[in-house]
Design a protein around this motif. Sequence first.
Motif, PDB file in Angstrom:
ATOM      1  N   LEU A  33      15.612  -4.082  87.561  1.00 14.94           N
ATOM      2  CA  LEU A  33      16.716  -3.900  88.508  1.00 14.94           C
ATOM      3  C   LEU A  33      16.610  -2.518  89.167  1.00 14.94           C
ATOM      4  N   LYS A  34      16.351  -1.519  88.342  1.00 12.69           N
ATOM      5  CA  LYS A  34      16.233  -0.152  88.844  1.00 12.69           C
ATOM      6  C   LYS A  34      15.105  -0.058  89.888  1.00 12.69           C
ATOM      7  N   GLU A  35      13.971  -0.682  89.539  1.00 15.94           N
ATOM      8  CA  GLU A  35      12.816  -0.666  90.446  1.00 15.94           C
ATOM      9  C   GLU A  35      13.149  -1.338  91.776  1.00 15.94           C
ATOM     10  N   LEU A  36      13.762  -2.526  91.683  1.00 15.87           N
ATOM     11  CA  LEU A  36      14.033  -3.300  92.899  1.00 15.87           C
ATOM     12  C   LEU A  36      15.163  -2.683  93.722  1.00 15.87           C
ATOM     13  N   GLN A  37      16.160  -2.113  93.041  1.00 14.03           N
ATOM     14  CA  GLN A  37      17.290  -1.523  93.773  1.00 14.03           C
ATOM     15  C   GLN A  37      16.875  -0.286  94.563  1.00 14.03           C
ATOM     16  N   ALA A  38      15.809   0.361  94.131  1.00  8.03           N
ATOM     17  CA  ALA A  38      15.328   1.536  94.861  1.00  8.03           C
ATOM     18  C   ALA A  38      14.919   1.133  96.282  1.00  8.03           C
ATOM     19  N   LYS A  39      14.493  -0.134  96.450  1.00  9.57           N
ATOM     20  CA  LYS A  39      14.062  -0.593  97.779  1.00  9.57           C
ATOM     21  C   LYS A  39      15.124  -1.448  98.454  1.00  9.57           C
ATOM     22  N   ASP A  40      15.898  -2.172  97.652  1.00  9.65           N
ATOM     23  CA  ASP A  40      16.901  -3.090  98.203  1.00  9.65           C
ATOM     24  C   ASP A  40      18.201  -2.948  97.401  1.00  9.65           C
ATOM     25  N   PRO A  41      19.136  -2.137  97.909  1.00  7.81           N
ATOM     26  CA  PRO A  41      20.371  -1.863  97.162  1.00  7.81           C
ATOM     27  C   PRO A  41      21.237  -3.110  96.964  1.00  7.81           C
ATOM     28  N   ASP A  42      20.980  -4.177  97.739  1.00  5.26           N
ATOM     29  CA  ASP A  42      21.820  -5.380  97.630  1.00  5.26           C
ATOM     30  C   ASP A  42      21.450  -6.270  96.462  1.00  5.26           C
ATOM     31  N   ILE A  43      20.343  -5.986  95.837  1.00  4.81           N
ATOM     32  CA  ILE A  43      19.881  -6.876  94.767  1.00  4.81           C
ATOM     33  C   ILE A  43      20.826  -6.806  93.563  1.00  4.81           C
ATOM     34  N   THR A  44      21.112  -7.953  92.957  1.00  7.44           N
ATOM     35  CA  THR A  44      22.086  -7.947  91.856  1.00  7.44           C
ATOM     36  C   THR A  44      21.391  -8.151  90.509  1.00  7.44           C
ATOM     37  N   MET A  45      22.118  -7.751  89.470  1.00  9.60           N
ATOM     38  CA  MET A  45      21.580  -7.899  88.120  1.00  9.60           C
ATOM     39  C   MET A  45      21.351  -9.376  87.782  1.00  9.60           C
ATOM     40  N   GLU A  46      22.245 -10.239  88.288  1.00 11.29           N
ATOM     41  CA  GLU A  46      22.123 -11.679  88.005  1.00 11.29           C
ATOM     42  C   GLU A  46      20.832 -12.239  88.605  1.00 11.29           C
ATOM     43  N   GLU A  47      20.534 -11.815  89.840  1.00 10.56           N
ATOM     44  CA  GLU A  47      19.311 -12.307  90.491  1.00 10.56           C
ATOM     45  C   GLU A  47      18.088 -11.926  89.662  1.00 10.56           C
ATOM     46  N   VAL A  48      18.092 -10.680  89.203  1.00 14.33           N
ATOM     47  CA  VAL A  48      16.935 -10.194  88.445  1.00 14.33           C
ATOM     48  C   VAL A  48      16.859 -10.920  87.102  1.00 14.33           C
ATOM     49  N   ARG A  49      18.006 -11.045  86.444  1.00 15.69           N
ATOM     50  CA  ARG A  49      18.026 -11.704  85.126  1.00 15.69           C
ATOM     51  C   ARG A  49      17.538 -13.153  85.246  1.00 15.69           C
ATOM     52  N   ASP A  50      18.050 -13.861  86.268  1.00 16.70           N
ATOM     53  CA  ASP A  50      17.642 -15.260  86.470  1.00 16.70           C
ATOM     54  C   ASP A  50      16.150 -15.353  86.756  1.00 16.70           C
ATOM     55  N   ASN A  51      15.671 -14.420  87.574  1.00 12.66           N
ATOM     56  CA  ASN A  51      14.263 -14.476  87.938  1.00 12.66           C
ATOM     57  C   ASN A  51      13.354 -14.247  86.727  1.00 12.66           C
TER      58      ASN A  51
END
Length: 226
Positions: free
Chosen positions: A159-177
């Motif tokens: 989440l930390k890695e992805l949010q650095a590029k896309d602040p809209d990304i949610t924890m649920e999206e990452v967890r599901d993925n």
Amino acid sequence: MRKIVIAIDGWSSCGKSTMARQLAKKLNYVFIDSGAMYRAITLYFLRNQVNINNEVDIEKALANIHLEFKLNLSNANNEIWLNGVNVDELIRDIKVAEKVSETAALAKVRDFAVAQQRLIGQHKGIVMDGRDIGSVVFPAAELKIFMTADPEIRVQRRLKELQAKDPDITMEEVRDNLASRDHIDSTRAISPLRKPEDAIVLDNTSLTPDQQLELALTWAQERIQQ
Ligand code: CDP
């Protein structure tokens, strides 16, 4: 000094590439992120609307894909290029992550990627990370490491890695993925994610990158000196 092959496999987002990259730098070996190859193929399939249920379409698409790893001198990373363009950042997008495991489960895609991985590693002196490196790509690898970490820690790190590029990304999206990829990767018919019998398990839930690197370096040096 003799050169060896180091295979690092494990679950999604448990720090395989970070460790593999650092290990390769220390040993002066080539680092190959095999997941980047599956991600780049997926990016091509998405852009070209390749129907993954059609074998002919898949074959045609693969015939048009040229993958290369090139050293980026500004950060000393080995980055992936798809048909002459650096896609190393683009392939980390969640849209690619959402499709990559389906694409990587296809026999033709795996044959295509594995053949190139074996060619890159033919002279040894390589650290490759993925899901099937110790089990299928290099079953004779001198050092096999199977990495794991607590699932929630893995979600937080990604989440930390992805949010650095896309602040809209949610924890649920990452967890599901991560959950969905781990499920597809470990249950697919061809080369499912498995711990090779002769692999050392490395659980890095409470290890710093430096601590895990130190462990891996010790194991590598033991084998290089054998
Ligand atoms: O970095 P992360 O652990 O999230 O994944 P990755 O190494 O970039 O791999 C992305 C996806 O490619 C995995 O979820 C697998 O579906 C596939 N993969 C594979 O099937 N075999 C490999 N050797 C490497 C990756």
